[in-house]
Scaffold this active site. Structure first.
Site: not given
Lengths: 207, 259
Positions: B11, B130
């Protein structure tokens, strides 16, 4: 100079970067004259066989590729390029392909739902016989695959390496004379793949 | 035999790799190119790089970073964050990425999946999702709702229904990142992973919750995952890729042994 054939069948950046990491110069082209006089050819590709053959015809590349292969220069097929090296594909309702090696391309027929199609990931290649492009590599080395169809060469003598998936044992590496063709992606297969590219760049096209 | 893939996830925020718990409390872990090179040398099978602030800042992805990753590693990698159009996808692929990951923007515009798949091939289009655990009811038969924008927004969409639709539209792979497990390092959501894996015919990548090698063994065996994402457990140095691989191999999971 290594000539990479661009026939609008996928992204060639990683092929260039693979040779680049070895300090080797490449040229990407769709110019028939340049392909016809190339000293060393890489024929990559991802996508569908039907569209790829249409592109090759529209770009006028079928005859130059066949001529280059017939001249005995080192010729490396990758993925879809490898499938098109054979004579016929089951894809797109049956497609006539280049026919540089006799054989055809078949679709995986999974026996169980966990055998996903396409096959995506690293699988091992068992070497059936030695070949100059395999110098320094051990049988059973793993390479990166992404494909729904697999090569089925007509002659067992054209099989260099085999891989098992979805109940099939298929020719993941084929070759005859100056032609060698991998179903996997050497340019995406880490150190093993780069070794194969390096061997190809040193090969005189004889075996 | 096809091996199970282990995929480190980077990330990236302002060119630095960060790691948080449930998208919060991010700490900096270093240079993305250096980390990508290290995991490549250690034998990771693939890599995912998310430009995690591109979408929120409404800016294009950091393409120079993608180019540098492509020069550093010679295995497939996926790039995500702020990819909204076919032109965005093409830029990332030409920079040397193998796959594009779409998430929130595919929820907003599902046609993006089909357009990308037709233009570049299904193998290039990864749907990231998600899902968060919710009560099972008529709206959410699977018991999981899709969230977007770093878990901040609810969509009213059932996770299994969205996975099926995305696969039908042409997604070549689905990354299932459990909101509940993300960053906890207490193991993957096995039930969620299995629900999705049984619902679609494309490979499923489990994400969220990896804390030790046995968690990966569990999600490959019980969750039916084809690949698993690891982040905190390797970023902290607590585990290495070779150690994870050797433990998986010892428990009978096929992993890549040569690199």
């Amino acid at each position: 100079m290594i000539v990479i054939v661009d026939y609008k069948a996928g992204n060639l950046t990683s092929v260039q970067l693979g040779f680049g990491a070895l300090g080797l110069e490449t040229r990407v082209t769709r110019d028939p004259a340049e392909i016809a006089r190339a000293g060393r050819l890489v024929f990559p590709g991802v996508g569908a066989a039907g569209a790829a053959m249409r592109n090759l015809r529209e770009l006028g590349l079928v005859a130059p590729l066949q001529a280059a292969a017939a001249r005995g220069i080192p010729f490396l097929g990758i993925c879809l390029g490898t499938q098109i090296v054979l004579g016929r594909s089951e894809e797109d309702g049956g497609t006539e392909t280049l026919g540089l090696l006799p054989g055809q391309v078949r679709r995986f027929q999974p026996l169980v739902p966990t055998d996903k199609v396409p096959q995506i990931g690293w699988n091992s290649v068992a070497f059936r016989r030695p070949h100059p492009v395999l110098a320094g590599l051990a049988s059973g080395s793993e390479f990166y695959f992404v494909h729904s169809y697999y090569p089925a060469p007509a002659n067992e003598t054209d099989v260099i390496g085999v891989t098992e998936y979805a109940g099939a044992t298929f020719a993941s590496l084929m070759g005859r004379g100056n032609i060698v063709a991998a179903q996997f992606h050497p340019e995406k297969s880490g150190r093993m793949g780069l070794q194969l590219l390096k061997n190809f760049s040193n090969w005189d096209g004889k075996c | 035999m096809l091996t199970r893939r282990i995929i480190p996830c980077l990330d990236v925020r302002n060119r630095r790799v960060t790691k948080g718990v449930r998208f919060q409390n991010n700490v900096e872990l270093g240079d993305p190119i250096a980390l990508a090179s290290r995991y490549y040398e250690e034998g990771c099978d693939e890599l995912v790089v998310y430009d995690i602030t591109a979408s929120a800042e409404r800016r294009p992805i950091d393409i120079e970073m993608v180019r540098e990753v492509a020069r550093a590693i010679h295995i497939p990698f996926a790039v995500g964050g702020g990819i909204a159009t076919l032109a965005d996808m093409e830029r990332v692929l030409l920079a040397g990425a193998e796959k594009i990951s779409v998430n929130s923007l595919a929820v907003a515009n599902p046609a993006l999946i089909g357009e990308g798949s037709r233009a570049f091939g299904a193998q290039c289009i990864v749907l990231g999702m998600d899902p968060v655990r919710v009560a099972v009811d008529a709206r959410f038969p699977s018991g999981y709702e899709i969230t977007t924008h770093g878990f901040r927004e609810r969509t009213g969409m059932d996770a299994v229904a969205w996975a099926r639709r995305a696969a039908d539209l042409g997604a070549g792979e689905i990354v299932v990142n459990s909101v509940d497990a993300d960053g906890t390092r207490r193991g993957f959501d096995l039930r969620l992973t299995r629900l999705i894996a049984e619902a679609v015919g494309v490979p499923v990548v489990a994400s969220g919750g990896a804390g030790k090698p046995s968690h990966l063994a569990d999600v490959f065996r019980e969750g039916l995952a084809d690949a698993a994402i690891v982040a905190g457990m390797i970023h902290t140095g607590e585990f290495t890729i070779p150690r994870i691989k050797s433990e998986l191999a010892a428990s009978g999971i096929p992993v890549r042994a040569t690199w």
